[in-house]
Design a protein around this motif. Sequence first.
Motif, PDB file in Angstrom:
ATOM      1  N   ASP A 264       0.832  -1.196   0.000  1.00  0.00           N
ATOM      2  CA  ASP A 264       0.000   0.000   0.000  1.00  0.00           C
ATOM      3  C   ASP A 264       0.872   1.253   0.000  1.00  0.00           C
ATOM      4  OD1 ASP A 264      -2.300  -1.525   0.099  1.00  0.00           O
ATOM      5  OD2 ASP A 264      -2.340  -1.556   2.292  1.00  0.00           O
TER       6      ASP A 264
ATOM      7  N   ILE B   5       1.559   4.571   1.454  1.00  0.00           N
ATOM      8  CA  ILE B   5       1.232   5.231   2.716  1.00  0.00           C
ATOM      9  C   ILE B   5       0.997   6.727   2.515  1.00  0.00           C
ATOM     10  CG2 ILE B   5       2.032   5.683   5.074  1.00  0.00           C
ATOM     11  CD1 ILE B   5       1.399   2.761   4.460  1.00  0.00           C
ATOM     12  N   TRP B   6       1.830   7.340   1.684  1.00  0.00           N
ATOM     13  CA  TRP B   6       1.768   8.797   1.490  1.00  0.00           C
ATOM     14  C   TRP B   6       2.174   9.129   0.064  1.00  0.00           C
ATOM     15  CZ3 TRP B   6       5.781  12.094   0.066  1.00  0.00           C
ATOM     16  CH2 TRP B   6       5.510  13.471   0.146  1.00  0.00           C
TER      17      TRP B   6
ATOM     18  N   TYR C 276      -1.363  11.543   3.483  1.00  0.00           N
ATOM     19  CA  TYR C 276      -1.344  10.233   4.128  1.00  0.00           C
ATOM     20  C   TYR C 276      -2.635   9.477   3.881  1.00  0.00           C
ATOM     21  CZ  TYR C 276       3.028  11.072   6.599  1.00  0.00           C
ATOM     22  OH  TYR C 276       4.345  11.280   6.887  1.00  0.00           O
ATOM     23  N   ARG C 277      -2.478   8.165   3.800  1.00  0.00           N
ATOM     24  CA  ARG C 277      -3.630   7.304   3.545  1.00  0.00           C
ATOM     25  C   ARG C 277      -4.617   7.352   4.700  1.00  0.00           C
ATOM     26  NH1 ARG C 277      -2.242   1.116   3.608  1.00  0.00           N
ATOM     27  NH2 ARG C 277      -2.005   1.735   5.780  1.00  0.00           N
TER      28      ARG C 277
ATOM     29  N   ARG D 148      -1.921  13.444  -2.481  1.00  0.00           N
ATOM     30  CA  ARG D 148      -3.049  12.943  -1.680  1.00  0.00           C
ATOM     31  C   ARG D 148      -2.769  12.899  -0.184  1.00  0.00           C
ATOM     32  NH1 ARG D 148      -3.060  10.156  -6.481  1.00  0.00           N
ATOM     33  NH2 ARG D 148      -5.025  10.176  -7.628  1.00  0.00           N
TER      34      ARG D 148
END
Length: 534
Positions: A243, A245-246, A252-253, A250
């Motif tokens: 995934d 993360i950052w 941080y997730r 966008r």
Amino acid sequence: MKGENSLQLETPESLLNDGQHHGRNVPLPWWEHVPGGTKIKDYFASTSLHGLKYFSEPSRLVERFYWIIAMVVVYVGLISSLYDQSKLFLNSPVLMSLDSSTTPVWDIPFPAVTICSENQVRPSFFNYSDYKTRTNMTKRELEVFEYLTMVCDYNATESGLNFFSTKALDEVHYDIWDRCSDTLALVWLNNYVPDVCSMIQPVLTPSGACHTFNSLPGNRLFRESIFSSLHNYGRQVESIDDDIIWSPDRGYRGKKVFNSTPWRIRGGGSGQDATFMLNLNVIDFDDTCFFGSHGFEVILHSPAELPTPSHPSTYVHADRATTIKIVPEIKTTKEELRRWDPKLRGCFFDDERPLQYFQYYTEKNCDLECESNASLSRCGCVPFYHPRTRDTPVCGPEKYDCCFESIAESIDPDSPSFQNCNCLPACFEIEYRISVANFQRNFSTATAKGFQSGIFSGNFPENNFALVTVQYQTQKVIAQMRVAVFSFTDFIANIGGLLGLFLGFSFLSLFEIIYFFVLKYYKKRSNKRTDTDN
């Protein structure tokens, strides 16, 4: 039956001829001289536009001249105002404004911190001072010597060496990167990090081989197609998390993600910082490199970028405690501007300008690639500190001038290379401004009393240690946002307001024009055909 004294009625033609005979020349109205003038006259008489009806009436010369002057003044003012509005809309469509809300610093990544030791060559590894006086060297020794000459003195020699071999450079760089644990230690958020070098990214700058903390992992920073071909692939830190993360655009997730790079602080208060303990290792240090200075270069930059000379940096002297205060600058862009041309909005969204090496677009990443491509195209090689694959030739001293001339040309706004680069700012970007405070410390005395005990082995003389603390100066930041000065709707409203102010124009006036010059014209033609058929 007509008598001699019977009256004869004069026809208009006879009156006209009689008037001409006696010198009384009656002028015809203007619409009789213009093709289609009658239709124009009818439109002027019926339109809602201001002032035109006066041209549909017979008038004296003074009245006609007055209204001509009035209409000229009105139309000149209208055209001038329309030009100003159009120029503003086309040339200055975007304005940087302050966001209405603040952003806490724990919602953005802590800056990547790159540390470059001035101990770029250990005498135990390569005795640079000794080789200065040698005349006979092997090819490997010559390459290492010429490289160190460029790094230490920022100058070239007359050796005639065009290119460096990757193997020779790797020997020097890997020797420095392998000494990471002997060079730095980290306390992050008041907690000592025991294996900090496992998360330290190896990087190259004009100062030589350096260490970067809190950068994106290599497989997140570079494109997948290029990552495994990088010259320092074997030393790159990789992320095992699939995934993302950052990302710069966008953020941080999730709000609660704190344990993955790039790291961020957990909130306000004391201890929300990074403290680096730096060891210059002056026992194995060549004073002829960097002219005998003792210290470190510290560069702060976005985790999505490699360090460059254009990033904020400071020099940290040995036997000093240095505090670096950082103030983030966040720039964002309204999503509604995405449909605009990038040159009009003045920035690129991340998916609009793919880069060759990097996954994420930033202006500095783009500039770095542009400089590298310009050097490779003109000189057949790139500087050693630029991103490159193992197959890319590295410029030696003989290519020194060519390399830097091509880079200078690539950043010249008037050169074709600069236009080809097309490096606009990113629509979402974070920059860090710094202020620095230094305090004298005698770490050699402190070491004898147990300072750094268990971290760095042995006792060290003066001018060996440095302490660097990086912390935020503020807890909240007001972001700058690109917004449209005029949306298209605002532009139409302004144009309509000017037309209404000067002429009384509206959309109904437009339909009047269509009616008089199109519909009414065809209606008359249709009626004439009907009369002819009858």
